[in-house]
Write a protein that holds these residues in place. Structure first.
Motif, short mmCIF file in Angstrom:
data_model
loop_
_atom_site.label_atom_id
_atom_site.label_comp_id
_atom_site.label_asym_id
_atom_site.label_seq_id
_atom_site.Cartn_x
_atom_site.Cartn_y
_atom_site.Cartn_z
N ALA A 126 35.03 44.85 40.96
CA ALA A 126 33.71 44.58 40.39
C ALA A 126 32.70 44.47 41.53
N PRO A 127 31.40 44.73 41.26
CA PRO A 127 30.40 44.62 42.33
C PRO A 127 30.47 43.28 43.07
N ILE A 128 30.71 42.21 42.36
CA ILE A 128 31.05 40.95 43.04
C ILE A 128 32.55 40.81 42.88
N SER A 129 33.28 41.19 43.95
CA SER A 129 34.72 41.43 43.80
C SER A 129 35.53 40.14 43.66
N ARG A 130 34.92 39.01 44.03
CA ARG A 130 35.61 37.74 43.84
C ARG A 130 34.60 36.74 43.32
N MET A 131 34.95 36.01 42.28
CA MET A 131 34.06 35.00 41.77
C MET A 131 34.85 33.77 41.36
N ARG A 132 34.38 32.59 41.77
CA ARG A 132 35.04 31.31 41.47
C ARG A 132 36.52 31.35 41.85
N GLY A 133 36.81 32.04 42.94
CA GLY A 133 38.19 32.08 43.41
C GLY A 133 39.06 33.15 42.78
N TYR A 134 38.50 33.90 41.83
CA TYR A 134 39.26 34.95 41.16
C TYR A 134 38.83 36.34 41.65
N PHE A 135 39.79 37.16 42.03
CA PHE A 135 39.49 38.56 42.31
C PHE A 135 39.28 39.28 41.00
N ARG A 136 38.39 40.29 41.01
CA ARG A 136 38.04 40.93 39.75
C ARG A 136 38.06 42.45 39.87
N TYR A 137 38.78 43.09 38.97
CA TYR A 137 38.78 44.54 38.90
C TYR A 137 38.30 44.98 37.53
N ASN A 138 37.47 46.02 37.50
CA ASN A 138 36.97 46.53 36.22
C ASN A 138 37.59 47.86 35.85
N ILE B 152 26.98 57.34 25.27
CA ILE B 152 28.28 56.81 24.88
C ILE B 152 28.15 55.30 24.76
N ASN B 153 29.17 54.66 24.22
CA ASN B 153 29.27 53.21 24.33
C ASN B 153 30.25 52.92 25.45
N LEU B 154 30.01 51.77 26.07
CA LEU B 154 30.80 51.39 27.22
C LEU B 154 31.62 50.16 26.85
N VAL B 155 32.89 50.15 27.25
CA VAL B 155 33.66 48.92 27.12
C VAL B 155 34.22 48.59 28.50
N LYS B 156 33.95 47.36 28.94
CA LYS B 156 34.41 46.93 30.26
C LYS B 156 35.60 45.99 30.10
N VAL B 157 36.70 46.35 30.77
CA VAL B 157 37.87 45.47 30.77
C VAL B 157 37.97 44.88 32.17
N THR B 158 37.92 43.55 32.26
CA THR B 158 37.98 42.91 33.57
C THR B 158 39.31 42.18 33.73
N VAL B 159 40.00 42.51 34.82
CA VAL B 159 41.28 41.86 35.13
C VAL B 159 41.02 40.89 36.27
N ARG B 160 41.44 39.65 36.11
CA ARG B 160 41.18 38.63 37.12
C ARG B 160 42.46 37.88 37.48
N ALA B 161 42.58 37.56 38.78
CA ALA B 161 43.68 36.70 39.23
C ALA B 161 43.31 36.15 40.60
N ARG B 162 44.00 35.11 41.01
CA ARG B 162 43.67 34.50 42.31
C ARG B 162 44.21 35.30 43.48
N ASN B 163 45.15 36.19 43.19
CA ASN B 163 45.77 36.99 44.25
C ASN B 163 45.24 38.43 44.13
N GLU B 164 44.76 38.98 45.23
CA GLU B 164 44.11 40.29 45.15
C GLU B 164 45.10 41.40 44.80
#
Ligand SMILES: [Zn+2]
Ligand SMILES: [Zn+2]
Length: 667
Positions: A616-628, A575-587
């Motif tokens: 995300a495997p690195i769940s916070r980066m540069r102060g932003y929480f990240r969900y995939n 398949i092809n994969l598309v990753k959508v990443t949602v980021r914000a400073r508040n978890e």
């Protein structure tokens, strides 16, 4: 020109072309492919003319400000190609166009001052070379490729050649044929292999007919190389990723060397994969495409197996050299017998000793920089982490600092624990700095050099280190993946892999593939001369198939194991994969928004396979929480369209960022 309106693409994330009226005075000079200044939301910006129309869907159409170019800077073909990128990589047409033209001309005008030298290449540095006599296998490969060049037809070849099997010579002679037919060629190489060694081979054969494009060029120099191609003074472009947009008018061949390299994927918008863009461009030009690798990507090998690509194999090293013998060292046994964690096994230490005593050279590889990669308190157990990321800090001895490898946050290494104010700080884990220091401790008279992104920040240091190694001033080279690829030093008889587990433990479905690839590539640096070679691989997972098959140089067996697992878990190439990443400073906000977006996607298309949201495997980066959120489907374009529709109406809370990555190379 009688058309009333110009259709203008703009490099902003708004997915449409804009209509502008053409004032009388510009009606003669405006043309498709030229840049124009246009008014846009109270400012003036650069746009690209992509078409004309007699009608406009907007009531009050503004006028074009002015026409910038005398000649179009974008050919019809380049417009088609960038439109294809728009359809496949979730970006706008304007953003795709912006990626396709050199930085020097993006901002408007380019000043070509008389101060600029003609080229950064000094031909006298490159002794001319003539075509080598080919092996039987090379001969056969070349013949098949030349047939396609002569027919001028689109066809993709996967050239699967083991390390030192002479792929480059096949490329060079194929290009020779392309030039005879008065056509042009593009050669893509990973940025990492744009060393003097690679460039030398092309320039020595073709002289000033070669334009070299890489990221270290200033925008002005890059523009000059680009201009050499436009004026047909250069017929061959050798370069990294973006060289795929070289302005060739009579393209006869495209080559993507080391096609499995993840650096062909661009990290910024438009997040295109240069290998796939190469395929699209080869189709548009009806010309052959060669994908070359010792360790083809699973995607390409799968397509070759299905017959979509023509598979050509080079199974022997040139001059009948043998592949190096690979020995796997089980570090669990080493730990049991020596009762403490050792960096080097006895086997590796003995081999280094033997190699150096016989006047040969060794490469010691570890794909992690720094000194200690895990720092904690002896008393309370506190692990020192980055303030802005969910990552552990790495101790760098040279700078005496703790550094985050994701955001570059730096802090003084404390003597006493900042938490309990009592315990001492301990240092664990291995990086290249520590490897270098241990080796100099064990072999005090040996000249050692280290090559990783810490020692090669300064311009020219990369070439200097390799130069010293080549000249024999340095007998042992320690490094990261920077030294794993492309290097050809005949006196290297030993390659030591300090830990094969670094890539194997990555939280990524490509972890096994990366491990197989790195072990094969770095091992391939050994035994390229007359003296043969050996490779020693240290690991805590000696039974893993990626390590076992790499040790036996058995790509086919690795492929069979890996493709089965991809099929079962439904990952590319199925398949092809598309990753959508949602980021914000508040978890909370991040996870809630990611949940709502997932629901919106599912509501829009009930048949779409959607996984997540998950941190995300690195769940916070540069102060932003990240969900995939991951979308899985065969049709990239359909997924892009779905997301454009959903995100077009999705009510995104303030402070939330959403990014889309098609065919992501990391999670
Ligand atoms: Zn403590
Ligand atoms: Zn950080």
């Amino acid at each position: 020109m009688t058309e009333k309106f110009a259709e203008v693409a703009i490099a902003l994330p708004i997915d449409r072309v804009f209509h502008y009226a053409i004032p009388e005075k510009y009606s003669d000079c405006i043309a498709i492919g030229k840049r124009v200044f246009v008014p846009f939301q109270n400012r003036t910006i650069v746009g690209y003319v992509v078409g004309f129309s007699d009608e406009s869907d907007v009531k009050e159409v503004k006028d074009i400000g002015s026409v910038i170019d005398e000649e179009p800077i974008l050919s019809e073909e380049m417009l088609k190609l960038t439109n294809w990128i728009k359809d496949n990589y979730f970006c706008t047409w304007g953003e795709a166009i912006e990626a396709a033209i050199p930085g020097g001309i993006k901002k408007g005008k380019v000043a070509i001052g008389s101060k600029l030298k003609d080229s950064q290449i000094r031909l006298e540095d490159f002794p001319p070379s003539s075509p080598h006599i080919l092996t039987e296998e090379q001969e056969k490969a070349l013949k098949i490729i030349i047939e396609a060049v002569e027919k001028g037809e689109y066809k993709t070849f996967l050239l699967h050649g083991i390390t030192a099997s002479g792929k480059t010579e096949v490329y060079l002679q194929a290009i020779g044929e392309v030039l005879k037919k008065d056509r042009q060629a593009i050669v893509l190489v990973p940025e990492i292999s744009l060393t003097p060694q690679t460039i030398e081979r092309f320039i020595s054969r073709f002289g000033d007919r070669v334009a070299v494009l890489h990221s270290k060029l200033t925008p002005a120099k890059r523009f000059l190389e680009w201009k050499k191609i436009v004026d047909n003074k250069a017929q061959i472009a050798v370069g990294a990723r973006s060289a795929i947009f070289s302005p060739m008018k009579k393209l006869g061949l495209i080559i993507v060397d080391e096609e499995h390299e993840t650096t062909y994927k661009q990290d910024d918008v438009p997040k295109y994969h240069a290998r796939d863009v190469a395929e699209a461009r080869a189709r548009l030009n009806s010309c052959p495409l060669i994908l070359g690798s010792a360790t083809p990507s699973l995607e390409s090998y799968y397509r070759a197996k299905k017959g979509e690509y023509k598979l050509i194999k080079l199974t022997k090293r040139i001059e009948e050299r043998l592949l190096p013998k690979v020995k796997i060292v089980d570090m669990r046994m080493e730990l049991a017998t020596r009762k403490r964690v050792a960096i080097f096994s006895k086997v590796l230490l003995d081999a280094i000793d033997r190699t150096l005593k016989s006047g040969k050279q060794a490469i010691i590889f570890l794909n992690r920089r720094g000194f200690s990669t895990f720092v904690n308190c002896k008393k309370c157990g506190l692990v020192l982490k980055c303030k802005r990321c969910d990552t552990v800090l790495v101790y760098h001895f040279d700078e005496k600092k703790l550094i985050c490898h994701y955001c570059n946050y730096r802090t003084q290494a404390p003597d006493i624990c900042p938490n309990c104010k009592y315990g001492y700080i301990r240092y664990f884990g291995l990086g290249t700095e520590r490897v270098e220091s241990e080796i100099s401790h064990n072999f005090s008279h040996v000249h050692i050099a280290r090559m990783d992104s810490d020692t090669t920040i300064k311009r020219g240091s990369h070439d200097r280190i390799l130069g010293e190694f080549k000249a024999g001033k340095v007998s042992l080279l320690v490094g990261t993946q920077m030294i794993a690829k492309g290097l050809d030093f005949p006196k290297v008889t030993l390659v030591g892999v300090v830990s094969a587990d670094v890539t194997l433990n990555l939280p990524d479905f490509r972890a096994s593939e990366r491990t197989f690839d790195l072990l094969t590539q770095v091992g391939g640096r050994a035994g390229r001369g007359e003296d043969g070679g050996e490779v020693i691989v240290q690991t805590y997972a000696p039974g893993h198939y990626a390590i076992l098959t790499a040790a036996k140089h058995d790509y086919e067996k690795f492929y069979v194991e890996e493709i089965a697992s991809r099929k079962e878990l439904l990952f590319p190439p199925f398949i092809n994969l598309v990753k959508v990443t949602v980021r914000a400073r508040n978890e909370d906000l991040t996870s809630r928004t990611a949940g709502e977006l997932t629901e919106a996607i599912k509501a829009e298309d009930k048949s779409m396979k959607v996984a997540g949201p998950a941190p995300a495997p690195i769940s916070r980066m540069r102060g932003y929480f990240r969900y995939n959120i991951l979308l899985k489907d065969k049709d990239r374009h359909a997924m892009c369209e779905l997301l454009k529709k959903v995100l077009g109406t999705f009510r995104k809370p303030h402070g939330v960022l959403i990014a889309v990555d098609v065919d992501p190379m990391s999670m």
